[in-house]
Motif scaffolding. Structure first.
Motif, PDB file in Angstrom:
ATOM      1  N   ARG A  71       7.380   5.985   0.399  1.00 27.72           N
ATOM      2  CA  ARG A  71       6.826   4.754   0.985  1.00 27.72           C
ATOM      3  C   ARG A  71       6.531   3.796  -0.160  1.00 27.72           C
ATOM      4  O   ARG A  71       5.875   4.150  -1.141  1.00 27.72           O
ATOM      5  N   TRP A  99       5.180  -0.110  -1.337  1.00 29.36           N
ATOM      6  CA  TRP A  99       4.462  -1.350  -1.067  1.00 29.36           C
ATOM      7  C   TRP A  99       4.965  -2.386  -2.054  1.00 29.36           C
ATOM      8  O   TRP A  99       5.052  -2.127  -3.256  1.00 29.36           O
ATOM      9  N   LYS A 112      -3.007  -4.076   6.119  1.00 26.17           N
ATOM     10  CA  LYS A 112      -4.197  -3.786   5.320  1.00 26.17           C
ATOM     11  C   LYS A 112      -4.270  -4.680   4.085  1.00 26.17           C
ATOM     12  O   LYS A 112      -5.342  -5.003   3.612  1.00 26.17           O
ATOM     13  N   GLN A 140       3.396  -8.215   0.123  1.00 22.48           N
ATOM     14  CA  GLN A 140       2.579  -7.597   1.175  1.00 22.48           C
ATOM     15  C   GLN A 140       3.418  -6.962   2.287  1.00 22.48           C
ATOM     16  O   GLN A 140       3.000  -6.895   3.438  1.00 22.48           O
ATOM     17  N   THR A 141       4.626  -6.477   1.932  1.00 24.55           N
ATOM     18  CA  THR A 141       5.417  -5.702   2.877  1.00 24.55           C
ATOM     19  C   THR A 141       5.435  -4.252   2.419  1.00 24.55           C
ATOM     20  O   THR A 141       5.142  -3.940   1.261  1.00 24.55           O
ATOM     21  N   VAL A 142       5.779  -3.376   3.353  1.00 26.21           N
ATOM     22  CA  VAL A 142       5.839  -1.942   3.076  1.00 26.21           C
ATOM     23  C   VAL A 142       7.025  -1.361   3.831  1.00 26.21           C
ATOM     24  O   VAL A 142       7.380  -1.838   4.915  1.00 26.21           O
ATOM     25  N   THR A 154       5.150  -5.887   7.511  1.00 26.77           N
ATOM     26  CA  THR A 154       4.022  -6.490   6.812  1.00 26.77           C
ATOM     27  C   THR A 154       2.911  -5.463   6.746  1.00 26.77           C
ATOM     28  O   THR A 154       2.588  -4.803   7.735  1.00 26.77           O
ATOM     29  N   ASP A 155       2.332  -5.309   5.553  1.00 24.24           N
ATOM     30  CA  ASP A 155       1.217  -4.380   5.362  1.00 24.24           C
ATOM     31  C   ASP A 155      -0.052  -5.085   5.817  1.00 24.24           C
ATOM     32  O   ASP A 155      -0.613  -5.903   5.104  1.00 24.24           O
TER      33      ASP A 155
END
Length: 89
Positions: free
Chosen positions: A16, A18, A87, A22-24, A84-85
Motif C-alpha cells: 500500500r 501513500w 485521513k 493525498q492519494t493511496v 483519495t486518502d
C-alpha cells in the motif's frame, strides 16, 4: 512531482502506497516479478521483498532496484486503484 510518502506491506507482493498528492493505492508487484529480471529476482524471497524502503520518494530495495513513484501512480490511476486518502485530506 509525485512522491511516495509512506509504504506498508499488505500481502502476496502487494504494497500500500501513500502519495504526496493525498492519494493511496495498493500496488501489486507480482507482474513485475514475473518478468524474472536480474534486479527483481531477489524479491521473490518474501523476507527480502519486505525490506523495501523509500528514498527521495521512490520505492527501493538494497540491490539497487528503484521504482519511479510517478510511473506507479500512473499505473494505479489507469487501473482505477488510486483513491483519495480521506485521513490525509
Amino acid at each position: 512531482m509525485i512522491k511516495i510518502v509512506k509504504a506498508e506491506y499488505l500481502e502476496h507482493k502487494i504494497i500500500r502506497l501513500w502519495f504526496s498528492d493525498q492519494t493511496v493505492g495498493d500496488y501489486d508487484l507480482q507482474p513485475l516479478l514475473d518478468k524474472q529480471t536480474e534486479l527483481v529476482t531477489p524479491l521473490q524471497d518474501e523476507v527480502y521483498f519486505k525490506q523495501f524502503f523509500l528514498e527521495l520518494g521512490a520505492l527501493c530495495w538494497k540491490n539497487g532496484l528503484e521504482l519511479s513513484p510517478g510511473n506507479i501512480h500512473n499505473k494505479l490511476r489507469q487501473q482505477g486503484k488510486l483513491q483519495t486518502d480521506l485521513k490525509a485530506a
